[in-house]
Write a protein that holds these residues in place. Structure first.
Motif, PDB file in Angstrom:
ATOM      1  N   ASN A 133     -56.691   4.831 -34.055  1.00 15.77           N
ATOM      2  CA  ASN A 133     -56.096   4.574 -35.569  1.00 15.77           C
ATOM      3  C   ASN A 133     -56.542   4.520 -36.586  1.00 15.77           C
ATOM      4  O   ASN A 133     -56.216   3.541 -37.709  1.00 15.77           O
ATOM      5  N   ARG A 135     -58.610   6.899 -39.422  1.00 13.50           N
ATOM      6  CA  ARG A 135     -58.385   7.982 -40.447  1.00 13.50           C
ATOM      7  C   ARG A 135     -60.049   9.233 -40.008  1.00 13.50           C
ATOM      8  O   ARG A 135     -61.161   8.616 -39.778  1.00 13.50           O
ATOM      9  N   THR A 137     -62.575  13.369 -40.039  1.00 14.86           N
ATOM     10  CA  THR A 137     -62.492  14.155 -40.025  1.00 14.86           C
ATOM     11  C   THR A 137     -63.597  15.265 -39.160  1.00 14.86           C
ATOM     12  O   THR A 137     -64.175  14.445 -38.929  1.00 14.86           O
ATOM     13  N   ARG A 147     -56.923  17.029 -32.253  1.00 18.44           N
ATOM     14  CA  ARG A 147     -55.888  16.254 -31.816  1.00 18.44           C
ATOM     15  C   ARG A 147     -55.359  16.267 -30.952  1.00 18.44           C
ATOM     16  O   ARG A 147     -54.501  15.066 -30.773  1.00 18.44           O
ATOM     17  N   ASP A 152     -54.180  10.037 -30.783  1.00 18.45           N
ATOM     18  CA  ASP A 152     -54.802   8.149 -31.758  1.00 18.45           C
ATOM     19  C   ASP A 152     -55.199   8.365 -32.443  1.00 18.45           C
ATOM     20  O   ASP A 152     -55.008   7.159 -33.790  1.00 18.45           O
ATOM     21  N   THR A 153     -55.496   9.199 -32.989  1.00 24.98           N
ATOM     22  CA  THR A 153     -56.246   9.481 -35.090  1.00 24.98           C
ATOM     23  C   THR A 153     -56.441  10.347 -35.128  1.00 24.98           C
ATOM     24  O   THR A 153     -55.833  11.528 -35.054  1.00 24.98           O
ATOM     25  N   GLU A 154     -55.962   9.827 -36.338  1.00 23.94           N
ATOM     26  CA  GLU A 154     -55.467  10.455 -37.651  1.00 23.94           C
ATOM     27  C   GLU A 154     -56.936  11.599 -37.939  1.00 23.94           C
ATOM     28  O   GLU A 154     -57.462  11.638 -39.225  1.00 23.94           O
ATOM     29  N   VAL A 156     -57.511  14.696 -40.253  1.00 24.67           N
ATOM     30  CA  VAL A 156     -57.469  15.178 -41.952  1.00 24.67           C
ATOM     31  C   VAL A 156     -58.327  16.191 -41.928  1.00 24.67           C
ATOM     32  O   VAL A 156     -59.492  16.189 -42.589  1.00 24.67           O
ATOM     33  N   HIS A 164     -63.988   5.520 -43.920  1.00 25.21           N
ATOM     34  CA  HIS A 164     -62.921   4.944 -43.440  1.00 25.21           C
ATOM     35  C   HIS A 164     -63.216   3.983 -42.625  1.00 25.21           C
ATOM     36  O   HIS A 164     -63.661   3.847 -41.521  1.00 25.21           O
TER      37      HIS A 164
END
Length: 332
Positions: A133, A135, A137, A147, A152-154, A156, A164
């Motif tokens: 949950n 963010r 990269t 992905r 569950d991880t955004e 970028v 974050h």
């Protein structure tokens, strides 16, 4: 707990910020070198204590890419006293960290330790379950796999780094330098970070929102280059600057200018201007007693509130708090 047989003696504990860099068998040497260059290299140019940097071995034998062996200071127990942990790459997206490392990472995160990853090092944190949950990269070539593995991880995919919740993840290898400079800037202010950047022969501030991949270098075609336009803009940050003004300085049509600007910088002109204005304001906050409203005006912001919002967005703290923290160091 695994320790390398090639240990050196552990430095006597002190009050300096303790950076622990992880070393593992198959170590990514460039990423490892970035961390040591940023935090282990002596900095006699500064009159305050620099970081204390230690190398924690997580495998009994550590052979780095290139075939050489790495000496460490101790094993994973070093992570128990770390203020910042750096994971310089990883063996690969499919290499699951051993349970002892996952446990050590989880404990460090719970007690508030800052954790920085470079490139594929983000997979260690994802396997440890501390990016859920959140963010993050990574290098663009790992994005799709990340992905699929950790929905569950955004993730970028078009930035240099993400900061974050006490976790800083960076993209490809060179973006690790930007992330390390971000750490130094957060701890010691823009002036100190700029000094380190000059020694690294790096731009002083490429913020996390800059694209990972820049299509072309700052341009070399006939006429005024984009680099000349950037210099003009920096000299006029206190004035209103429109995209049409920048295009006119370049000698290009606005449409062509926008395309070449994005190709050359990885940013839109408005995002680039905003970042440059905040960078200028950091210097003024550290080095002058100007009122915030005057700094906002000198840096081209139309109102104090607009300045405050932009500053917090980029620097992660209000301008007054930034000044209180870093101007004290300058005057000490």
């Amino acid at each position: 707990m695994a320790q390398s047989p090639q240990q050196t003696s552990i430095a006597t504990p002190d009050n300096r910020h303790h950076v622990v860099v992880l070393a593992y068998d198959g170590l990514c040497t460039f990423e490892f070198g970035i961390a040591l260059e940023a935090f282990a290299l002596p900095r006699p140019e500064f009159d305050f204590p620099w970081y204390r940097c230690s190398i924690a071995g997580i495998d009994p034998h550590i052979r780095a890419m290139g075939g050489f062996s790495v000496a460490v200071d101790a094993g994973m127990e070093l992570m128990e006293t770390a203020d910042t942990i750096i994971i310089p790459g990883w063996r690969g997206a499919d290499a699951i960290p051993e349970p002892a490392l996952i446990t050590a990472i989880q404990k460090a995160h719970v007690r508030g330790c800052r954790i920085v990853t470079i490139c594929s090092g983000v997979f260690v944190l994802a396997h440890a379950g501390i990016l859920q949950n959140g963010r993050a990269t990574t290098h663009w070539r790992y994005v799709d796999k990340f992905r699929a593995m950790f929905p569950d991880t955004e993730i970028v995919d078009d930035v240099l780094y993400v900061d974050h919740d006490g976790i800083i993840t960076s993209a490809g290898s060179s973006a690790g330098i930007d992330a390390c400079l971000h750490v130094i800037r957060s701890d010691h202010g823009a002036q100190v970070a700029n000094t380190v950047a000059r020694r690294l022969v790096m731009p002083p501030h490429r913020d996390g929102g800059q694209a990972q991949y820049v299509e072309a270098p700052i341009q070399e075609r006939p006429g005024k280059s984009i680099a000349v336009v950037l210099d003009w803009a920096r000299e006029n940050l206190g004035k209103p600057i429109e995209i049409s003004d920048l295009a006119r300085q370049s000698g290009l049509s606005q449409r062509t200018f926008l395309r070449r600007f994005r190709d050359g910088t990885g940013l839109s002109p408005l995002k680039w201007l905003r970042r440059e204005r905040i960078t200028r304001s950091m210097k003024l906050l550290e080095e002058t007693d100007l009122a915030l409203v005057d700094i906002a005006e000198q840096c081209g912001f139309q109102s104090l509130e607009t300045f405050r919002i932009a500053f917090r967005d980029i620097a992660g703290t209000p301008p007054a708090s930034y000044r209180n923290r870093f101007k004290l160091r300058q005057s000490a």
